[in-house]
Design a protein around this motif. Structure first.
Motif, PDB file in Angstrom:
ATOM      1  N   MET A   1       3.651 -48.612  15.848  1.00 55.28           N
ATOM      2  CA  MET A   1       3.239 -49.452  14.744  1.00 55.28           C
ATOM      3  C   MET A   1       1.740 -49.320  14.450  1.00 55.28           C
ATOM      4  N   TYR A   2       0.998 -48.823  15.428  1.00 57.13           N
ATOM      5  CA  TYR A   2      -0.432 -48.683  15.190  1.00 57.13           C
ATOM      6  C   TYR A   2      -0.745 -47.658  14.107  1.00 57.13           C
ATOM      7  N   GLN A   3       0.229 -46.794  13.794  1.00 56.92           N
ATOM      8  CA  GLN A   3      -0.028 -45.830  12.722  1.00 56.92           C
ATOM      9  C   GLN A   3      -0.267 -46.545  11.390  1.00 56.92           C
ATOM     10  N   PHE A   4       0.308 -47.717  11.195  1.00 58.42           N
ATOM     11  CA  PHE A   4       0.077 -48.463   9.961  1.00 58.42           C
ATOM     12  C   PHE A   4      -1.337 -49.040   9.927  1.00 58.42           C
ATOM     13  N   ARG A   6      -3.934 -47.958  11.599  1.00 56.96           N
ATOM     14  CA  ARG A   6      -4.886 -46.849  11.498  1.00 56.96           C
ATOM     15  C   ARG A   6      -4.901 -46.253  10.100  1.00 56.96           C
ATOM     16  N   ALA A   7      -3.758 -46.211   9.444  1.00 58.11           N
ATOM     17  CA  ALA A   7      -3.699 -45.690   8.073  1.00 58.11           C
ATOM     18  C   ALA A   7      -4.477 -46.593   7.112  1.00 58.11           C
ATOM     19  N   ILE A   8      -4.343 -47.898   7.296  1.00 54.51           N
ATOM     20  CA  ILE A   8      -5.108 -48.831   6.463  1.00 54.51           C
ATOM     21  C   ILE A   8      -6.598 -48.587   6.674  1.00 54.51           C
ATOM     22  N   ALA A  49      -4.871 -56.228  14.633  1.00 55.59           N
ATOM     23  CA  ALA A  49      -4.379 -57.571  14.931  1.00 55.59           C
ATOM     24  C   ALA A  49      -3.315 -58.004  13.927  1.00 55.59           C
ATOM     25  N   ALA A  50      -3.513 -57.675  12.657  1.00 57.56           N
ATOM     26  CA  ALA A  50      -2.537 -58.061  11.638  1.00 57.56           C
ATOM     27  C   ALA A  50      -1.206 -57.341  11.850  1.00 57.56           C
ATOM     28  N   ILE A  51      -1.257 -56.057  12.147  1.00 59.59           N
ATOM     29  CA  ILE A  51      -0.023 -55.305  12.368  1.00 59.59           C
ATOM     30  C   ILE A  51       0.660 -55.774  13.653  1.00 59.59           C
ATOM     31  N   GLU A  52      -0.120 -56.065  14.679  1.00 59.88           N
ATOM     32  CA  GLU A  52       0.475 -56.562  15.922  1.00 59.88           C
ATOM     33  C   GLU A  52       1.155 -57.902  15.696  1.00 59.88           C
ATOM     34  N   CYS A  90       0.133 -52.297   0.105  1.00 57.18           N
ATOM     35  CA  CYS A  90       1.020 -51.136   0.189  1.00 57.18           C
ATOM     36  C   CYS A  90       1.432 -50.863   1.633  1.00 57.18           C
ATOM     37  N   TYR A  91       0.468 -50.798   2.533  1.00 59.51           N
ATOM     38  CA  TYR A  91       0.784 -50.474   3.922  1.00 59.51           C
ATOM     39  C   TYR A  91       1.500 -51.615   4.645  1.00 59.51           C
ATOM     40  N   ILE A  92       1.188 -52.844   4.315  1.00 59.40           N
ATOM     41  CA  ILE A  92       1.908 -53.974   4.919  1.00 59.40           C
ATOM     42  C   ILE A  92       3.366 -53.945   4.464  1.00 59.40           C
TER      43      ILE A  92
END
Length: 155
Positions: A1-4, A6-8, A49-52, A90-92
């Motif tokens: 999930m960290y790829q999201f 990192r992409a942001i 933190a948001a993606i986690e 978009c990424y979220i």
């Protein structure tokens, strides 16, 4: 999930302004580099933190794009704010779709273990069963999801 996350960050990194680089900021060359690094690090940490949180607590994270934007918007110039929000949204959205399609894999990629039911047992311990993907409760605690739905409608 960290790829999201990192992409942001990678897409927004060119727009980040150093913290305190406006009028009245100190003119020391070394501290300018430190401020820039600090701003980049804060944006990266907020994205992670948001993606986690989206991965581990998605049922209680109502507006992750808005929350993340609110946390990092002060690191960007006004002219880039719209672009920043669009990138985040978009990424979220992509992360949410991935979570909906692969809930077990996404959760395991964050902390190395499968997701657990959100309920507690009669003994007060966390339920150890694997939850259903659509509501986060196992089949034994399915009735709790229906109770939450009724409370939301009443509110």
């Amino acid at each position: 999930m960290y790829q999201f996350s990192r992409a942001i960050y990678r897409e927004l990194a060119p727009y980040i302004i150093p913290f305190g680089s406006g009028a009245g900021a100190g003119s020391q060359a070394g501290s300018a580099k430190a401020r820039a690094d600090s701003s980049h690090l804060q944006v990266l940490r907020a994205c992670e933190a948001a993606i986690e949180r989206l991965t581990t607590d998605r049922f209680h994270f109502a507006r992750p794009a808005r929350t993340l934007f609110g946390n990092i918007r002060n690191h960007f110039p006004m002219s880039a704010q719209q672009h920043v929000y669009e990138v985040i949204a978009c990424y979220i959205d992509l992360a949410r779709r991935y979570l909906a399609e692969h809930p077990v894999d996404a959760h395991a990629s964050m902390n190395g273990e499968p997701p657990r039911c959100r309920a507690t047992t009669r003994k007060g311990e966390a339920c150890q069963r694997t939850p259903l993907p659509h509501n986060g409760y196992c089949p034994s605690h399915q009735h709790l999801a229906e109770t939450e739905d009724r409370e939301q409608i009443a509110a």
